[in-house]
Structure formats: structure tokens, C-alpha cells
Design an enzyme around this catalytic site. Structure first.
Site, PDB file in Angstrom:
ATOM      1  N   HIS A 196      -3.356  -3.304  13.769  1.00 49.41           N
ATOM      2  CA  HIS A 196      -3.357  -4.370  13.616  1.00 49.41           C
ATOM      3  C   HIS A 196      -4.052  -5.411  12.992  1.00 49.41           C
ATOM      4  O   HIS A 196      -4.134  -6.292  12.623  1.00 49.41           O
ATOM      5  CB  HIS A 196      -2.312  -4.594  14.463  1.00 49.41           C
ATOM      6  N   CYS A 241      -1.578  -1.020  -2.467  1.00 49.95           N
ATOM      7  CA  CYS A 241      -2.166  -2.564  -1.585  1.00 49.95           C
ATOM      8  C   CYS A 241      -2.297  -1.844  -0.249  1.00 49.95           C
ATOM      9  O   CYS A 241      -2.378  -2.886   0.293  1.00 49.95           O
ATOM     10  CB  CYS A 241      -0.643  -2.883  -2.062  1.00 49.95           C
TER      11      CYS A 241
HETATM   12  C1  PEP Z   1       0.895  -0.211   3.510  1.00 55.24           C
HETATM   13  O1  PEP Z   1       1.339   0.718   4.675  1.00 55.24           O
HETATM   14  O2  PEP Z   1      -0.200   0.523   3.239  1.00 55.24           O
HETATM   15  C2  PEP Z   1       0.944  -1.149   3.966  1.00 55.24           C
HETATM   16  C3  PEP Z   1       0.486  -1.839   2.352  1.00 55.24           C
HETATM   17  O3  PEP Z   1       1.962  -2.079   4.721  1.00 55.24           O
HETATM   18  P1  PEP Z   1       1.493  -1.978   6.234  1.00 55.24           P
HETATM   19  O4  PEP Z   1      -0.474  -1.781   5.681  1.00 55.24           O
HETATM   20  O5  PEP Z   1       1.946  -3.708   5.967  1.00 55.24           O
HETATM   21  O6  PEP Z   1       2.447  -0.998   6.635  1.00 55.24           O
END
Ligand code: PEP
Ligand code: MG
Length: 865
Positions: free
Chosen positions: A442, A818
Site C-alpha cells: 500500500h 494498469c
Molecule cells: C492491480 O491489482 O494491478 C491494480 C492495478 O489494482 P490495485 O493495485 O489497486 O489492487
């Protein structure tokens, strides 16, 4: 019998040299000759021959070739690694020195002291490199010799009879090794080749290479060339030169010259080194002709290679020889300048210039760095999770970070790990330090998104919140003490240090513009705040690839609203709570649409498990309960109910959205009302892409899609506007990748969430991996951290399958990535290979992604520099 020639002359045709394994150093000597530079006469023993020295009679051929260089010529033996490696490039100079030759040179040069001094040094080098003797025994001989004569300085030693010392060295050699010091060039050369080969293959050298990421079994060719005599006479010496300023990349011939020194290495350590030009005592004033040859030679070589050059050279009685060259060392800024400069000079095409710059190096230009010659007191090192260096007061609590920042203090938020509720503290802090968590934790993800420095997983630090202490090995710091974190290197430093904020130079902008001309994939940014979205545009993002809407809930009143929603028992009450958040979210979307006018904005519906919005327990719970006007016991009960064994694999993403469709409804409504408002205000309707997280089956997506569509219809009816939108999903689970053909029936786009997809494919928690991934890398199980650089073999295979199956169902399906990998050049190259439409990354990494995407496209088309 060998089928190929044992040795190759350095002036053989290039094709012939390239066909053999002769290493970069040897090839460079040939290239220098080709460019018209004066290089000592010599030849190479290719690796395929050198490695089999014990099986062949090549020694005879080598000795013959050496003789061919001229009778009585002293020889240099140097390694030419097949993969460039720093350090450990052993070499031996002055092979061929014997008693007879020393006597002969002493007479002919008229400088017997210098001749025997060189001879005794050669005996010592030979003993050390070839026989493995301890150099200390030779140093003891010198010490004893000086004591006998009452010498106190090296100058006295140099003025004395070195012949005597040379003979003591020979005696020592014999006593060490049980053989007399060899007196033929053939014997010396043969033994030296074997020794250099042996030390190249010794475990120490292999480890050294492994540490540099070079294959440990890479080969070593051997160069043998005549030694340029530089130790004698006024107009001799050795030096190093560079054609470019290493910081700016501007054309500037600089370097050092050491008159009468024997080795280039001494040119920087000898007291007598001087600059090449621009001073009263310089190479240009001392030996003007050699300086001219140097200048002309390096200018020619730079044009020939179309590259900034760093070279070693020797001058023997006014005549210049080039001993070696390599691409000049360069800062990130210098690399940009050189690429643009060579393209402007038409030495490189723009495509080649774009391919010349390492995208990783751009990172340094986008963040503050610790000033180069700053003294550092490093107390610990973690993962460099978000680049940039910053100093601030240690604060262990997000609320305190906010309070102190509000008073104008620079703070570093120090936590074991961060949670969504720390977001406000992260906003307020200058940087974040955690003792747990990977590059995809995080703290790391949020800090990168905000462009704030972060060091995560600093596991040798301990935090004692109760006592307000940060405990590092050997030092304990207190709350309020100043530390500096360097999110590029992962270092944590005691105290404040000076940092520099480099600017994006004109060359940087020029090169990125050129890169955009060769790029196929779009580059978007992951952003949810106005600041990040603006930054993303400034960095050249072509839209937003991921709005993590949960971040919009972590601020003030919105957090209260979502907490009320979580606590509510009845749907009616949940809707009432969500309705309070709706106008705020709508405002957020309007701002994002306006910043991204005409560009796509992909908005992900709520993803994290609900408990992330609730306090952790203890006093904070009571405070939150009070502010919500509810009972502490009730809140604690709800927290208990929501607690999960594996929240990342639990009630989150689409699963949560299916349990609480009112969340989908509220979010969709906020998005569509924002679309309508912007459309009314500007006449230009934004086209939102609504993205559903953590989908595993088509059915899940179908159900959420229905809610989104009915909300769209409702808003269209209310506003009288007919706006467009797209619905798609993230591919974050192996099942989703495998069932992509089916899911594509309901999805207009896929966005690969490679953070979760890596986590779920490997079954490794992205928040806990930092503890052992390093170990995995050291053991050679993993080359790179899969949360940083895509695991192409595994996760990549799933992405490929999903792309193929998705396209089979819906040929025009839009595909992007992403996850954090969207800003990693190697992962971007993979995305190009499989034909994704875009990559999306943190705003600060957008320039890196633009360049990497251009390079990937050019390389795919077979272009190289
Ligand atoms: C992912 O899991 O790659 C993503 C972009 O979502 P998050 O990082 O918010 O879980
Ligand atoms: Mg995810």
C-alpha cells in the site's frame, strides 16, 4: 588440432573479428585502428582458443606471433571479457623482461635506474599474478633494503641501485616457487596466459561477476600487444581522456596525464598528474603534438562510433598511442544531451537517438536526489519503493503527521505498514518509511502515485510506537528527530542532508517528443486526485488508465459517509449514507474529466474490503464511534464481523459490489452526473470507462453491468442527455485470464491488474513478499522481483492467453495494463510484443513509459542503434 586460427591480428577485417569471440576491448582496439587512430601492434587469442589452452599447442603459435611483433619488444597481456565487467580485469605489462634485456636497455636508454626499477616491479607483478605469491614478501625486501641503507623516503630508493633490488626479488621468487625466474618471453607469456585464464575462472571472479548480474561463465579472450614505453624521457607518459562532460554530456575534452608514469591507472593517483589542457602545466603545453593527436583521434573516434568516448592513451617520446576506449560515463542528463546532440549532428537518426537512452535512467531526472558529495550516515536500507530524497521529522501516526504538517513542519510518516486510513497522513507527509511491505505494498503504490519518496520493507528497523522510538542497528532515534529517506536507493539516513531537484531539460523534452513519434501504445496514468491528474498531463499522459475510487473515500466527510454506510444494517440506511458522499464524488469526477478533456478516463468501482475503512481498534475506535454518534461496542462488533483471514482474497472487488449494489449505483450515478454536467458546460462529452475489479466469471460482470446500465438510463432520462460510456473489467485473477473469451462477451475493455494478477498467480502476498523475495533473487530462483518487473513466463502467459481469447470473442476489445508494471520498461516491452493498446502507470513514471514504449515498438520493428 584446432580447426580455427589460434590467433587473430588486430588489423584483420572486422567481419572476421566479429565472427570470433574476442570481447569488446579487443574489438575496440580494431575499431580505433579502423578510425585511423594509432594503436600498439598486437593480436588476440579468441576465447574459444584461450579456454582450451591445456589441450593444444597454441603456446608455440602465440610465442611465434609475439616474436613477430619485433625482437626484444616488451609485451602487454590483457583480458578482453566477452561481457563487459567492472574491475578484476587482470593484465600483465612488460612480459619479456629478462636479465639480458634489462642490461641491454640500461645501456641503450642511458637510464639504468629506471630500467631496473621497471624490471623489479615486473618480477613482483609476475610473482603475484602468475605464481600467486604474496606481494608482502617483496615489500619486506624493499623495507629491509631501505633500512640497510638508512633510506627514509621513496625518492632515495628510486635514486639507488635498482639492479641489486631486482636480483633480491629474483632470489625471493626462486625461494617461493622452487624455480628460477623465467628468462624467455615464450615461457613468461605462456605462464601468464594460463594464470590470467585461471584467475578469470576462480570462484572469487565468478562471484564478482554474479554480483554484477553478468553470467558467471562468460568467457575471456586475451589481447597481446607491444608495450608502449612511457616511463623514460621527458615527452612520455600515460593518461585518460573523455570527449564529453560526464554531468552535462556537452562536448569537452578533459582528463589527466601523468608524465613518465607507466600505467594508465597511475595517471589519476600519481602526484604528478596534470590536466590535458587549460593550465600552465598540461599535456597541451608539455607535449603539444601529442595533445593534437589525442584531440584529432578522439574526435574521429567519436564520429566513427557516434558515441561519447572515454579513452586510455600513452605517449612515448612524443608519439601517441591509444590503449583502449569505451563509451564515456554519463549522468542521465548527459545521456539525453548526447543522444539529441548526435541526432542534431546527423550522426544518429532520431530513431537511434531514442533507442540510445535508458528509460530507467530518466527516473533520476524526475525526483529530488541527495547532492553528490554529501556525507551520508546510513542507519538502515530498505526497498527504494518510490524515488526521491527528502528530509523530515519522524512521526509514527497519520493524524500527528497531518497536525504537524498543518503547522508547517516537514514530516516523514514512519509505520510498520500503511493502511488506507493513513492516506491523509501520507498526503501531509513529505515521504513514507515502512518496516514491512514490498514494492507493491500500500505505502509503495500510494507514494508512487503521489510522487512522494518512499522506502518500504526496511526490516532491520524496529518501531516502538509506545515509546516513540525508531530503533536501528546501533542507533535509536526518537519521534521528532530528523531523518532523510532516499526512495531511489532505499537508504535511510540520520539527520537532514542537502537534496537537489533537477529540472526537466530541453533535451529531455526533445527526446520524449521524438519518442512519441515512434510509439504505438498509448501511455495513461493512474491518478485520482486533481494534483496527480495535472501532473499526469504535464508528464504527457494521454488519459487516466485507473482511478482508484476508494482513495476518494479516505478524505474527511467522505470517510464519515462510508463508515456510516458500513455500520448501517438496512439497505435504506446504507443508501442514505452513500447519498451524502455522492455530490463530493461527482465533484471529483468533474474535476478529472475537465483536466482530461478529450482523453479517456477509466474509473474503477470500489475495490478494497470494507474493514479497511474502519479504525484498527482501541482508543481510535472509541473516537470514531463518538464522531459517528454511535456506540463503541457496536462499532467494535462490526469491525469483528468484517474481519477476514485473507482479506485480499476475501470480500472485496466485484464480490463486495454484488453484496452492496447500492455502492455501484451511487458510484455510477456520480460518474454519469459528472459526465452530464461537463457535457452541458463544455459541449464536449467525456467518455468514461467504468471498470469492475476482481472479476472471475462473466456472470459477476453481467450483474454489475446491469446496475450500471440502469443507472445510466436513469441519469440520461433525468438530464435529457444521451451520453456514451464503456464498461469493462480488470483481469486480476488467473480464472479471469483463462475465461477471458467468455468474459469478453460482457466487457468492452480489459485492464490487466498485474499487481493482483502476480499475487494470485504466484500465490504470494504482495504485502508480505519483501521478506523473502530478496532471498529468492539471491538464490537465483527469481531474476527480478515479480511485483516490479512482470513475470513474463507465468503471469505474462496468462495475459497473452487473456488477450488472445478476449480478441477472439471481441476483435476490437481495448486492452491495457494498469498494475505497477505499466511503468516498468521490461514489462512495457512485453506489452508491445503482445499488442496491448495502452499502459498506465504513476504520473511520475509516464515519461519513462513513453520512452520505453517507443523503444519497444522500434525494436519490434527490428530497429537498433
Ligand atoms: C492491480 O491489482 O494491478 C491494480 C492495478 O489494482 P490495485 O493495485 O489497486 O489492487
Ligand atoms: Mg488490484
Amino acid at each position: 588440432m584446432l580447426s580455427r586460427p589460434t590467433i587473430i591480428s588486430l588489423d584483420s577485417p572486422l567481419a572476421e573479428l566479429e565472427a570470433r569471440q574476442i570481447g569488446g576491448k579487443a574489438l575496440m582496439l580494431h575499431v580505433m585502428m579502423e578510425a585511423g587512430l594509432n594503436v600498439p601492434a598486437g593480436f588476440v587469442i579468441p576465447w574459444d582458443v584461450a579456454k582450451s589452452f591445456s589441450e593444444s599447442n597454441w603456446a608455440i603459435e602465440v610465442t611465434d606471433a609475439a616474436r613477430g611483433l619485433g625482437d626484444g619488444k616488451l609485451l602487454a597481456l590483457r583480458g578482453s571479457p566477452l561481457t563487459p565487467v567492472n574491475g578484476l580485469g587482470e593484465s600483465l605489462l612488460n612480459i619479456g623482461y629478462t636479465d639480458d634485456l634489462a642490461e641491454q636497455l640500461a645501456k641503450s636508454s642511458g637510464e639504468p635506474l629506471a630500467v631496473f626499477e621497471t624490471y623489479r616491479r615486473f618480477i613482483q607483478d609476475y610473482a603475484q599474478i602468475v605464481m600467486g605469491d604474496d606481494p608482502a614478501v617483496f615489500e619486506d625486501i624493499v623495507a629491509l633494503y631501505m633500512e640497510e641503507r638508512g633510506f627514509v623516503s621513496d625518492t632515495e630508493l628510486q635514486g639507488s641501485d635498482a639492479r641489486e633490488l631486482a636480483s633480491r626479488f629474483k632470489a625471493q621468487f626462486e625461494s617461493n616457487n622452487g624455480i628460477a625466474f623465467p628468462q624467455t618471453v615464450g615461457e613468461q607469456l605462456h605462464a601468464a596466459c594460463i594464470a590470467i585464464n585461471r584467475s578469470w575462472n576462480a570462484p572469487r571472479a565468478k562471484t564478482h561477476r554474479k554480483l554484477q548480474g553478468i553470467p558467471e561463465n562468460t568467457g575471456l579472450a586475451l589481447i597481446i600487444h607491444e608495450v608502449v614505453q612511457t616511463g623514460l624521457g621527458e615527452t612520455s607518459g600515460v593518461g585518460r581522456a573523455s570527449t564529453r562532460n560526464s554531468q552535462t554530456g556537452k562536448a569537452q575534452l578533459s582528463g589527466t596525464f601523468a608524465p613518465q608514469a607507466v600505467r594508465p591507472a597511475l595517471a589519476s593517483s600519481a602526484n604528478s598528474f596534470m590536466p590535458l589542457q587549460g593550465a600552465e602545466a598540461s599535456l597541451a603545453t608539455l607535449i603539444p603534438d601529442a595533445f593534437k593527436q589525442l584531440h584529432a583521434g578522439l574526435t574521429a573516434l567519436e564520429r566513427h562510433l557516434r558515441e561519447g568516448i572515454e579513452a586510455e592513451f600513452a605517449v612515448s617520446e612524443g608519439k601517441l598511442f591509444f590503449l583502449g576506449a569505451r563509451p564515456a560515463r554519463r549522468s542521465a542528463l548527459a545521456a539525453l544531451h548526447m543522444a539529441v546532440d548526435f541526432a542534431n549532428q546527423r550522426l544518429l537518426s532520431r530513431e537511434e537517438a531514442v533507442l540510445r537512452v535508458d528509460p530507467f535512467s530518466l527516473d533520476k531526472l524526475l525526483h529530488a536526489t541527495i547532492a553528490a558529495d554529501t556525507k551520508r550516515t546510513v542507519i538502515a536500507t530498505g526497498l527504494g519503493a518510490s524515488p526521491g530524497a527528502v528530509s523530515g521529522m519522524i512521526v509514527f501516526d497519520a493524524e500527528e503527521a497531518r497536525d504537524l504538517a498543518a503547522q508547517g513542519a516537514a514530516v516523514i510518516l514512519v509505520r510498520p505498514e500503511t493502511l488506507p486510513e493513513d492516506i491523509r497522513g501520507l498526503h501531509a507527509a513529505e515521504g513514507v518509511l515502512t518496516t514491512r511491505g514490498s514494492m507493491a505494498s500500500h505505502a509503495a503504490v500510494i507514494a508512487r502515485g503521489m510522487g512522494k519518496p518512499a522506502v518500504t520493507g526496511a526490516s532491520n528497523l524496529k518501531i516502538d510506537v509506545a515509546e516513540g522510538k525508531l530503533i536501528a542497528p546501533g542507533v535509536t532515534l526518537l519521534r521528532g528527530d530528523i531523518i532523510t529517506i532516499d526512495g531511489s536507493s532505499g537508504q535511510i539516513l540520520k539527520g537532514r542532508v542537502e537534496t537537489e531537484k533537477p529540472e526537466i531539460s530541453g533535451d529531455f523534452a526533445t527526446l520524449l517528443k521524438w519518442a512519441d513519434d515512434y510509439r504505438r501504445m498509448q501511455v495513461r496514468a493512474n491518478a485520482e486526485t486533481v494534483t496527480d491528474a495535472r501532473m499526469a498531463r504535464d508528464m504527457g499522459a494521454e488519459g487516466i488508465g485507473l482511478v482508484r475510487t476508494e482513495h476518494m473515500f479516505f478524505e474527511g466527510d467522505r470517510l464519515v459517509a462510508i463508515r456510516e454506510m458500513i455500520l448501517a444494517d438496512k439497505e435504506k440506511d446504507r443508501r442514505a449514507a452513500l447519498a451524502k458522499a455522492l455530490p463530493m464524488l461527482r465533484g471529483d469526477f468533474i474535476a478529472l474529466f475537465e483536466i482530461m478533456t478529450g482523453l479517456p478516463v477509466t474509473i474503477r468501482l470500489l475495490d478494497p474490503p470494507l474493514h479497511e475503512f474502519l479504525p484498527k481498534g482501541g482508543a481510535e475506535t472509541d473516537a470514531v464511534a463518538k464522531s459517528l454518534g454511535t456506540d463503541g461496542a457496536l462499532l467494535r462488533k462490526r469491525i469483528d464481523e468484517l474481519s477476514e483471514q485473507n482479506p485480499m482474497l476475501g470480500h472485496r472487488g466485484v464480490r463486495l459490489l454484488l453484496s452492496y449494489p447500492e455502492i455501484v449505483e451511487m458510484q455510477a450515478r456520480a460518474i454519469f452526473e459528472a459526465v452530464a454536467e461537463v457535457q452541458k458546460a463544455t459541449g464536449a462529452p467525456p467518455i468514461p470507462e467504468i471498470m469492475v475489479p476482481l472479476v472471475a466469471t462473466r456472470k459477476e460482470l453481467d450483474l454489475v453491468r446491469r446496475t450500471i446500465e440502469s443507472t445510466a438510463l436513469a441519469v440520461q432520462k433525468e438530464t435529457g442527455l444521451d451520453f456514451a460510456y464503456r464498461i469493462g473489467t480488470m483481469i486480476e485473477l488467473p480464472r479471469a485470464a483463462l475465461r477471458a473469451g467468455d468474459i469478453a462477451q460482457s466487457a468492452e475493455f480489459f485492464s490487466f491488474g498485474t499487481n493482483d494478477l502476480t499475487q494470485t498467480t504466484y500465490g504470494i502476498s504482495r504485502d508480505d513478499s519483501a521478506r523473502f523475495i530478496g532471498d529468492y533473487q539471491n538464490k537465483g530462483i527469481m531474476k527480478a522481483d515479480p511485483f516490479v518487473s512482470l513475470d513474463i513466463e507465468g503471469v505474462g502467459e496468462l495475459i497473452k492467453i487473456a488477450a488472445e481469447r478476449g480478441r477472439a470473442t471481441r476483435p476490437d476489445i481495448h486492452l491495457g495494463i494498469c498494475g505497477e508494471h505499466g511503468g516498468d520498461p521490461d514489462s512495457i516491452s512485453f506489452c508491445e510484443q503482445i499488442g496491448l493498446d495502452y499502459v498506465s502507470c504513476s504520473p511520475y513514471r509516464v515519461p519513462i513509459a513513453r520512452l520505453a514504449a517507443a523503444q519497444a515498438h522500434l525494436r519490434k520493428a527490428g530497429k537498433s542503434t
